[in-house]
Design an enzyme around this catalytic site. Structure first.
Site, PDB file in Angstrom:
ATOM      1  CB  SER A 244     -11.747 -39.905 108.811  1.00  0.00           C
ATOM      2  OG  SER A 244     -11.103 -40.935 108.084  1.00  0.00           O
TER       3      SER A 244
ATOM      4  CG  LEU B  28     -10.880 -35.285 107.838  1.00  0.00           C
ATOM      5  CD1 LEU B  28     -11.410 -35.000 109.229  1.00  0.00           C
ATOM      6  CD2 LEU B  28      -9.684 -36.216 107.914  1.00  0.00           C
ATOM      7  CG  ASP B  29     -12.006 -41.326 105.180  1.00  0.00           C
ATOM      8  OD1 ASP B  29     -12.779 -41.826 106.003  1.00  0.00           O
ATOM      9  OD2 ASP B  29     -10.756 -41.324 105.323  1.00  0.00           O
ATOM     10  CD  GLU B  30     -20.099 -41.822 104.097  1.00  0.00           C
ATOM     11  OE1 GLU B  30     -21.281 -41.982 104.442  1.00  0.00           O
ATOM     12  OE2 GLU B  30     -19.652 -42.189 102.983  1.00  0.00           O
TER      13      GLU B  30
END
Length: 402
Positions: A122, A118-120
């Site tokens: 999210s 998951l990106d930073e």
């Protein structure tokens, strides 16, 4: 002798109990497969006290494996459900030193890694485990494991936009599309959607919705395969229950076609807004129009027209014929003005005022002057004369000579 034993191990690789050496070392928590391959090629790994330097060597679970003379054994597999907050990254190595998801666990927990990423910015569900085989079958795009996300996007996507997202949009690194999407609710001027992806690419959802004109304001993963995010506060983790662990392992061992049959069907799209009804022509309108009763207001109806005693409208007198003519010029006769309604204006007689005469001597001739237009004399209502009248009488009376 060592080479013969290695060759024998390689020839027996068809045995289902045999596992590649680097894979077994990764299961024991030594490191990633690439790190284990480097240890093997540099001659730091022994199997049953015999040095192994070939990468194709296979071993059985009951064999003794040692790295730099220290024996290793497979770790007990653990599975965690994490509710990831913002600011954490899903990688085990970061040169810049940013906080990681694996930093949430104690250092003596062994080698842990996240399943997928998951990106930073999210938040939401992410699995953390030391089972490399399970992580591979859940995270690789070819296994088409569904991931469910809840998004808050600016505006309200139209049915045409949703169809476009399902069909897919081409980007520089491939074609992105959503497997399923449904509308959850409205939140002010934004919309909350639930989206299902089968192949998670780098910032795929944010790029997709930005392309169609709906910026992603918040992104949360709420489901991964058969699991749903529950009983985990934001920024904390918990161990999977035995039922969840059994369900996850059974799901990972299924084929792709069997998983596709388990994907829940999408809810129907919201019905489009009804279009405005076209204006009805005069021919299609009803001939009879119902109106409310006329209220009488002092012998006048609600439009101001005069009424007689019976409530009937009085018809005004017909205007003069010349009033409706097309000749645009001044009226020479004011009786033709509509204010007179075509009738001559009545002439009011002037009231007769009484005239009182007063004798005066002009040129030796006695004349009688008219008092019309002068101020009338002051009237006295009482028997006594007022001071003003008395002074006036004294002035007019000639004084007697002594």
């Amino acid at each position: 002798m060592k080479g013969r034993e290695v060759k024998a191990s390689v020839s027996e690789s068809t045995d289902p109990k045999l596992v590649r050496l680097q894979a077994m070392m990764a299961r024991c928590g030594v490191g990633s497969r690439r790190d284990c391959e480097e240890l093997i090629t540099t001659g730091r790994v022994t199997v049953d006290n015999k040095l192994v330097t070939q990468l194709g060597a296979c071993v059985r679970p009951d064999q003794k494996i040692a790295v730099d003379g220290e024996s290793i054994r497979p770790e007990r597999k653990v599975y965690y459900m994490v509710n990831k907050p913002k600011g954490l990254i899903c990688t085990n190595e970061d040169p810049t030193g940013r906080p990681r998801v694996v930093d949430m666990f104690p250092k003596n927990s062994g080698r842990l890694f996240t399943v997928g990423r998951l990106d930073e910015n999210s938040i939401g569900l992410i699995l953390v485990t030391n089972d490399g085989e399970l992580a591979y079958r859940l995270a690789h795009p070819k296994f088409r494991v569904p991931k469910t996300y809840r998004l808050q996007v600016a505006g309200t996507p139209t049915p045409e936009t949703i169809i476009q997202l399902r069909r897919g949009i081409h980007f520089s690194d491939g074609k992105f599309k959503v497997e399923g999407i449904r509308d959850v609710k409205r939140k002010g001027r934004s919309s909350v959607l639930e989206v299902v992806l089968l192949e998670g690419q780098n910032r795929e959802l944010r790029r997709l919705f930005a392309r169609v004109g709906h910026k992603v304001m918040q992104l949360e993963r709420v489901g991964f395969g058969p699991l749903r995010l529950k009983n985990v506060p934001l920024g904390q983790a918990r161990v999977l229950t035995p039922q969840e662990r059994t369900l996850l392992l059974k799901y990972a061992s299924q084929s792709v076609s069997a998983r596709a049959a388990q994907i829940p069907e999408e809810l129907p799209l919201p019905p489009p807004k009804p279009k405005a009804k076209p204006a009805v022509s005069a021919e299609q309108r009803p001939a009879i129009v119902e109106v409310s009763a006329v209220r009488r207001r002092g012998r006048r109806d609600m439009t101001g027209r005069r009424l007689d005693r019976l409530g009937n409208t009085l018809t005004p007198a017909r205007l003069h014929d010349d009033f409706d003519s097309d000749v645009d010029g001044p009226l020479s006769d004011l009786t033709k003005h509509p204010a007179f309604a075509g009738r001559p204006a009545p002439v009011r007689p002037k009231p007769d005022r009484p005239t009182t005469g007063r004798s005066s001597i002009r040129g030796g001739r006695k004349t009688e002057e008219s008092t019309e237009g002068r101020r009338p004399a002051q009237r006295v209502f009482s028997g006594k004369k007022s001071l003003f009248a008395k002074k006036t009488a004294d002035r007019r009376t000639p004084r007697k000579r002594r």
